[in-house]
Scaffold this motif. Structure first.
Motif, short mmCIF file in Angstrom:
data_model
loop_
_atom_site.label_atom_id
_atom_site.label_comp_id
_atom_site.label_asym_id
_atom_site.label_seq_id
_atom_site.Cartn_x
_atom_site.Cartn_y
_atom_site.Cartn_z
N ILE A 131 0.84 -1.20 0.00
CA ILE A 131 0.00 0.00 0.00
C ILE A 131 0.88 1.25 0.00
O ILE A 131 0.62 2.20 -0.74
CB ILE A 131 -0.97 -0.01 1.20
N ILE A 132 1.92 1.25 0.82
CA ILE A 132 2.84 2.40 0.87
C ILE A 132 3.49 2.62 -0.49
O ILE A 132 3.54 3.76 -0.98
CB ILE A 132 3.90 2.20 1.98
N ASP A 133 4.00 1.55 -1.10
CA ASP A 133 4.63 1.68 -2.42
C ASP A 133 3.65 2.24 -3.45
O ASP A 133 3.99 3.11 -4.24
CB ASP A 133 5.16 0.33 -2.90
N CYS A 134 2.43 1.73 -3.42
CA CYS A 134 1.40 2.20 -4.35
C CYS A 134 1.06 3.67 -4.09
O CYS A 134 0.95 4.46 -5.02
CB CYS A 134 0.15 1.32 -4.21
N ALA A 135 0.92 4.03 -2.83
CA ALA A 135 0.60 5.43 -2.47
C ALA A 135 1.72 6.36 -2.92
O ALA A 135 1.44 7.48 -3.39
CB ALA A 135 0.37 5.54 -0.97
N PHE A 151 -11.23 0.54 3.73
CA PHE A 151 -11.58 -0.51 2.78
C PHE A 151 -13.10 -0.57 2.62
O PHE A 151 -13.84 -0.40 3.58
CB PHE A 151 -10.98 -1.84 3.23
N THR A 152 -13.53 -0.79 1.40
CA THR A 152 -14.95 -0.69 1.08
C THR A 152 -15.59 -2.01 0.70
O THR A 152 -16.78 -2.19 0.93
CB THR A 152 -15.16 0.31 -0.08
N GLY A 207 -9.96 -0.77 -1.50
CA GLY A 207 -9.94 0.34 -0.57
C GLY A 207 -9.42 1.61 -1.18
O GLY A 207 -9.06 1.66 -2.36
N GLU A 208 -9.38 2.63 -0.35
CA GLU A 208 -8.88 3.94 -0.75
C GLU A 208 -8.02 4.49 0.37
O GLU A 208 -7.95 3.91 1.45
CB GLU A 208 -10.04 4.91 -0.99
N VAL A 266 -6.12 -5.24 -3.01
CA VAL A 266 -5.19 -6.24 -2.48
C VAL A 266 -5.72 -7.59 -2.95
O VAL A 266 -6.85 -7.97 -2.62
CB VAL A 266 -5.13 -6.20 -0.94
N VAL A 267 -4.94 -8.29 -3.74
CA VAL A 267 -5.33 -9.59 -4.29
C VAL A 267 -4.63 -10.68 -3.49
O VAL A 267 -3.40 -10.67 -3.35
CB VAL A 267 -4.94 -9.70 -5.78
#
Length: 148
Positions: free
Chosen positions: A67-71, A97-98, A117-118, A127-128
């Motif tokens: 998530i951090i890398d993606c952000a 997360f939704t 999520g967002e 997240v897979v």
């Protein structure tokens, strides 16, 4: 089992809610949404919730680092303060997360799901998890969704 409270059931889609051990929604609640493509997969949904709630500490760390890398990729200007790798779990305070999608087509398939999520960075991520392994974290998660 019966971890899911089903709200809407019909042939095209079934939706419900469940309690998450690790993740929360935008309001900070631990109750997240879940969707399956047919009532035939409701048993699979229970397995997916069980898998999500049984993630290990190392898997959660892997997800948080992803998530951090993606952000970081999304926030090219560096405007959002992100935790360093030593405090990767802190990223969960900056995101919500939704939906949990059951990513299985048949009961016999390996347990597979996508958590959507967002975060403060603005873009939706996914997240897979396939067969207990984190397969992908990022914005292109729909590429990993199984479709008949």
């Amino acid at each position: 089992m019966d971890q899911i409270r089903w709200i809407h059931q019909e042939e095209g889609v079934c939706e419900g809610v469940f309690k998450s051990r690790f993740f929360h929604d935008e309001d900070g609640n631990d109750e997240l949404n879940i969707a399956v493509k047919s009532p035939d997969l409701m048993e699979c949904a229970e397995k997916c919730v069980e898998g999500l709630n049984s993630l290990t500490e190392s898997q959660i760390s892997e997800i948080c680092r992803g998530i951090i890398d993606c952000a970081r990729e999304i926030d090219e200007d560096g405007e959002i303060e992100l935790p360093d790798a030593a405090h990767a779990a802190d990223i969960l305070e900056q995101c919500w997360f939704t939906m949990l999608y059951v990513n299985m087509l048949h009961r016999e398939d390996e347990v597979s799901y996508v958590l959507e999520g967002e975060g403060d960075w603005g873009d939706v991520i996914g997240v897979v998890v396939n067969n207990g392994k984190v397969a992908y974290v990022g914005v292109d998660y729909f590429e990993y969704m199984k479709d008949e």
